[in-house]
Motif scaffolding. Structure first.
Motif, mmCIF file in Angstrom:
data_model
loop_
_atom_site.group_PDB
_atom_site.id
_atom_site.type_symbol
_atom_site.label_atom_id
_atom_site.label_comp_id
_atom_site.label_asym_id
_atom_site.label_seq_id
_atom_site.Cartn_x
_atom_site.Cartn_y
_atom_site.Cartn_z
ATOM 1 N N PRO A 178 0.808 -1.227 0.000
ATOM 2 C CA PRO A 178 0.000 0.000 0.000
ATOM 3 C C PRO A 178 0.844 1.281 0.000
ATOM 4 O O PRO A 178 0.346 2.340 -0.390
ATOM 5 C CB PRO A 178 -0.828 -0.114 1.294
ATOM 6 C CG PRO A 178 -0.108 -1.094 2.147
ATOM 7 C CD PRO A 178 0.593 -2.040 1.223
ATOM 8 N N GLU A 179 2.115 1.175 0.407
ATOM 9 C CA GLU A 179 2.981 2.366 0.344
ATOM 10 C C GLU A 179 3.246 2.758 -1.110
ATOM 11 O O GLU A 179 3.657 3.892 -1.373
ATOM 12 C CB GLU A 179 4.309 2.118 1.098
ATOM 13 C CG GLU A 179 5.269 1.130 0.465
ATOM 14 C CD GLU A 179 4.885 -0.332 0.657
ATOM 15 O OE1 GLU A 179 3.852 -0.602 1.312
ATOM 16 O OE2 GLU A 179 5.603 -1.214 0.134
ATOM 17 N N ASN A 180 3.033 1.832 -2.036
ATOM 18 C CA ASN A 180 3.233 2.153 -3.449
ATOM 19 C C ASN A 180 1.931 2.448 -4.195
ATOM 20 O O ASN A 180 1.903 2.522 -5.419
ATOM 21 C CB ASN A 180 4.014 1.037 -4.148
ATOM 22 C CG ASN A 180 5.502 1.142 -3.821
ATOM 23 O OD1 ASN A 180 6.058 2.239 -3.820
ATOM 24 N ND2 ASN A 180 6.120 0.021 -3.508
ATOM 25 N N ILE A 181 0.854 2.614 -3.426
ATOM 26 C CA ILE A 181 -0.429 3.009 -4.018
ATOM 27 C C ILE A 181 -0.789 4.402 -3.492
ATOM 28 O O ILE A 181 -0.814 4.638 -2.288
ATOM 29 C CB ILE A 181 -1.574 2.052 -3.601
ATOM 30 C CG1 ILE A 181 -1.165 0.589 -3.776
ATOM 31 C CG2 ILE A 181 -2.857 2.401 -4.340
ATOM 32 C CD1 ILE A 181 -1.268 0.075 -5.163
ATOM 33 N N VAL A 182 -1.065 5.313 -4.406
ATOM 34 C CA VAL A 182 -1.503 6.660 -4.056
ATOM 35 C C VAL A 182 -2.934 6.775 -4.584
ATOM 36 O O VAL A 182 -3.171 6.595 -5.780
ATOM 37 C CB VAL A 182 -0.599 7.723 -4.709
ATOM 38 C CG1 VAL A 182 -1.105 9.123 -4.434
ATOM 39 C CG2 VAL A 182 0.852 7.571 -4.230
ATOM 40 N N ILE A 183 -3.873 7.023 -3.691
ATOM 41 C CA ILE A 183 -5.276 7.012 -4.125
ATOM 42 C C ILE A 183 -5.753 8.417 -4.518
ATOM 43 O O ILE A 183 -5.437 9.408 -3.861
ATOM 44 C CB ILE A 183 -6.186 6.424 -3.020
ATOM 45 C CG1 ILE A 183 -5.856 4.935 -2.778
ATOM 46 C CG2 ILE A 183 -7.665 6.600 -3.366
ATOM 47 C CD1 ILE A 183 -6.217 3.989 -3.934
ATOM 48 N N ASP A 184 -6.503 8.470 -5.621
ATOM 49 C CA ASP A 184 -7.139 9.704 -6.100
ATOM 50 C C ASP A 184 -8.645 9.572 -5.893
ATOM 51 O O ASP A 184 -9.280 8.754 -6.564
ATOM 52 C CB ASP A 184 -6.798 9.907 -7.587
ATOM 53 C CG ASP A 184 -7.330 11.219 -8.142
ATOM 54 O OD1 ASP A 184 -8.290 11.775 -7.571
ATOM 55 O OD2 ASP A 184 -6.793 11.672 -9.171
ATOM 56 N N PRO A 185 -9.222 10.372 -4.978
ATOM 57 C CA PRO A 185 -10.655 10.244 -4.679
ATOM 58 C C PRO A 185 -11.526 10.723 -5.840
ATOM 59 O O PRO A 185 -12.707 10.395 -5.900
ATOM 60 C CB PRO A 185 -10.853 11.156 -3.471
ATOM 61 C CG PRO A 185 -9.794 12.196 -3.612
ATOM 62 C CD PRO A 185 -8.596 11.468 -4.203
ATOM 63 N N LEU A 186 -10.934 11.494 -6.743
ATOM 64 C CA LEU A 186 -11.552 12.122 -7.916
ATOM 65 C C LEU A 186 -12.400 13.344 -7.549
ATOM 66 O O LEU A 186 -13.457 13.228 -6.941
ATOM 67 C CB LEU A 186 -12.371 11.124 -8.734
ATOM 68 C CG LEU A 186 -11.511 10.045 -9.413
ATOM 69 C CD1 LEU A 186 -12.393 9.017 -10.111
ATOM 70 C CD2 LEU A 186 -10.528 10.659 -10.405
ATOM 71 N N ALA A 187 -11.878 14.480 -7.919
ATOM 72 C CA ALA A 187 -12.599 15.733 -7.721
ATOM 73 C C ALA A 187 -13.378 16.020 -8.993
ATOM 74 O O ALA A 187 -12.804 16.278 -10.039
ATOM 75 C CB ALA A 187 -11.607 16.856 -7.430
ATOM 76 N N LEU A 188 -14.701 15.963 -8.914
ATOM 77 C CA LEU A 188 -15.533 16.322 -10.058
ATOM 78 C C LEU A 188 -15.762 17.830 -10.031
ATOM 79 O O LEU A 188 -15.190 18.543 -9.215
ATOM 80 C CB LEU A 188 -16.836 15.523 -10.018
ATOM 81 C CG LEU A 188 -16.601 14.009 -10.119
ATOM 82 C CD1 LEU A 188 -17.906 13.250 -10.013
ATOM 83 C CD2 LEU A 188 -15.893 13.660 -11.427
ATOM 84 N N THR A 189 -16.632 18.289 -10.909
ATOM 85 C CA THR A 189 -16.797 19.735 -11.046
ATOM 86 C C THR A 189 -17.968 20.248 -10.210
ATOM 87 O O THR A 189 -19.084 19.748 -10.329
ATOM 88 C CB THR A 189 -17.016 20.059 -12.536
ATOM 89 O OG1 THR A 189 -15.914 19.536 -13.248
ATOM 90 C CG2 THR A 189 -17.103 21.531 -12.787
ATOM 91 N N MET A 190 -17.686 21.239 -9.387
ATOM 92 C CA MET A 190 -18.732 21.860 -8.552
ATOM 93 C C MET A 190 -19.852 22.442 -9.397
ATOM 94 O O MET A 190 -20.999 22.481 -8.958
ATOM 95 C CB MET A 190 -18.147 23.026 -7.760
ATOM 96 C CG MET A 190 -17.239 22.628 -6.659
ATOM 97 S SD MET A 190 -16.469 24.139 -6.056
ATOM 98 C CE MET A 190 -15.693 23.480 -4.594
ATOM 99 N N GLY A 191 -19.457 22.939 -10.588
ATOM 100 C CA GLY A 191 -20.442 23.560 -11.464
ATOM 101 C C GLY A 191 -21.553 22.585 -11.838
ATOM 102 O O GLY A 191 -22.695 22.978 -12.063
ATOM 103 N N ALA A 192 -21.213 21.284 -11.900
ATOM 104 C CA ALA A 192 -22.210 20.269 -12.252
ATOM 105 C C ALA A 192 -22.893 19.717 -11.000
ATOM 106 O O ALA A 192 -24.053 19.295 -11.058
ATOM 107 C CB ALA A 192 -21.550 19.140 -13.039
#
Ligand code: THG
Length: 291
Positions: A178-192
């Motif tokens: 897991p030290e070699n995994i970096v997670i991206d939660p995904l930022a979607l667009t506030m406008g939508a």
């Protein structure tokens, strides 16, 4: 206490450690033709001068890793990504984040890259995990795991947490820790969807509490379509750092964002004696005096 893993990435000359107790690591986003017509035209013409200038400027502005994306419609990405990667390696010493959706282009890039790369990215789709994770293992890289799978991007934090867990578990089966995994939660667009920022931050908190992994995010996606984007981006990035973001993919040339990251670091007790804050302040003063 919550777990706090260290992700190590390197070039042939520089090693960067990503860890929640250390200064936030900015991954510079600008070497990417998506949404940047000038760079798209330059790459289509085989002109790498803009890549060189963007590499130098982002490192000077404080980026510790550079994202490299060469997704040009109609171009042979296997060839182009290698060329852009080599250009950046010849220009700056920082470690690189290889940003491609194409496993063949990724493998060609990994063969060219000198050091321990950060791969951008794998996601929870079967096809993606089958293609990307063996390359992560074979080349001894670290990888960004996106919180999406065959059903798309989950709406809720709990479902994104579940996708993160699936990626971490599958990687573990291949001997990727897991030290070699970096997670991206995904930022979607506030406008939508006006809850996009809040959902991303709740996702970060839950993933950090559960797995202690490092967290990245394309933190400028959030404000697309909004006026005065720099204020949203800088506030959102600072709040996300409090939630657990450790290595945002963003534009360090946007001063409001770069300053917000430094202010967040000192607010989190990660800038001993405020040295980084004061150094950046003096550099801004000097630049102002010279202009
Ligand atoms: N997560 C991960 N990787 C990513 C993203 C993410 N890679 C790509 C992207 N999202 C982050 N990178 C960029 C690169 C360029 C731009 C936005 C995000 C961009 N910027 C300006 C704009 O916003 O209009 C225009 C550029 C300019 O100044 O000319 O287009 O979410 N893992």
């Amino acid at each position: 206490m919550r777990k706090n893993l260290t992700t190590v990435v390197s070039s042939s000359k520089v090693t960067v450690e990503i860890n929640r107790e250390k200064a936030t690591v900015i991954i510079g986003e600008r070497i990417n033709p998506t949404g940047r017509k000038k760079m798209l035209k330059a790459l289509q013409a085989g002109d790498f001068e803009m890549v060189r200038q963007d590499a130098l400027a982002q490192v000077a502005a404080g980026a510790k890793i550079l994202d490299v994306n060469a997704g040009v419609p109609g171009a042979d990405e296997e060839v182009l990504l290698k060329q852009v990667l080599q250009t950046v390696m010849d220009t700056v010493d920082v470690p690189l984040c290889i940003d491609t959706a194409d496993p063949l282009a990724l493998e060609a890039a990994l063969k060219t890259y000198q050091g321990k790369a950060l791969i951008n990215s794998v996601n929870g789709e079967e096809r993606s995990m089958e293609a990307i994770l063996p390359l992560v293992k074979e080349y001894g890289a670290a990888v960004i795991g996106l919180c999406m799978d065959d059903d798309g991007i989950p709406a809720t934090d709990d479902d994104r947490l579940r996708v993160a867990g699936k990626i971490i578990e599958r990687a573990g089966k291949l001997g990727i820790g897991p030290e070699n995994i970096v997670i991206d939660p995904l930022a979607l667009t506030m406008g939508a969807d006006h809850t996009a920022g809040f959902v991303a931050m709740q996702t970060i908190e839950k993933i950090v509490a559960e797995f202690g992994v490092n967290i990245t995010m394309g933190a400028s996606n959030i404000s697309f379509g909004m006026p005065d984007r720099k204020f949203i981006n800088s506030t959102f990035i600072a709040m996300s750092i409090h939630a657990g973001l450790t290595c945002p993919i963003t534009n360090p040339l946007e001063e409001a964002v770069a300053i917000a990251v430094l202010a967040a670091d000192i607010s989190m007790g990660r800038d001993e004696y405020g040295m980084a804050w004061i150094k950046a302040y003096r550099e801004r003063q000097k630049a102002q005096a010279e202009s």
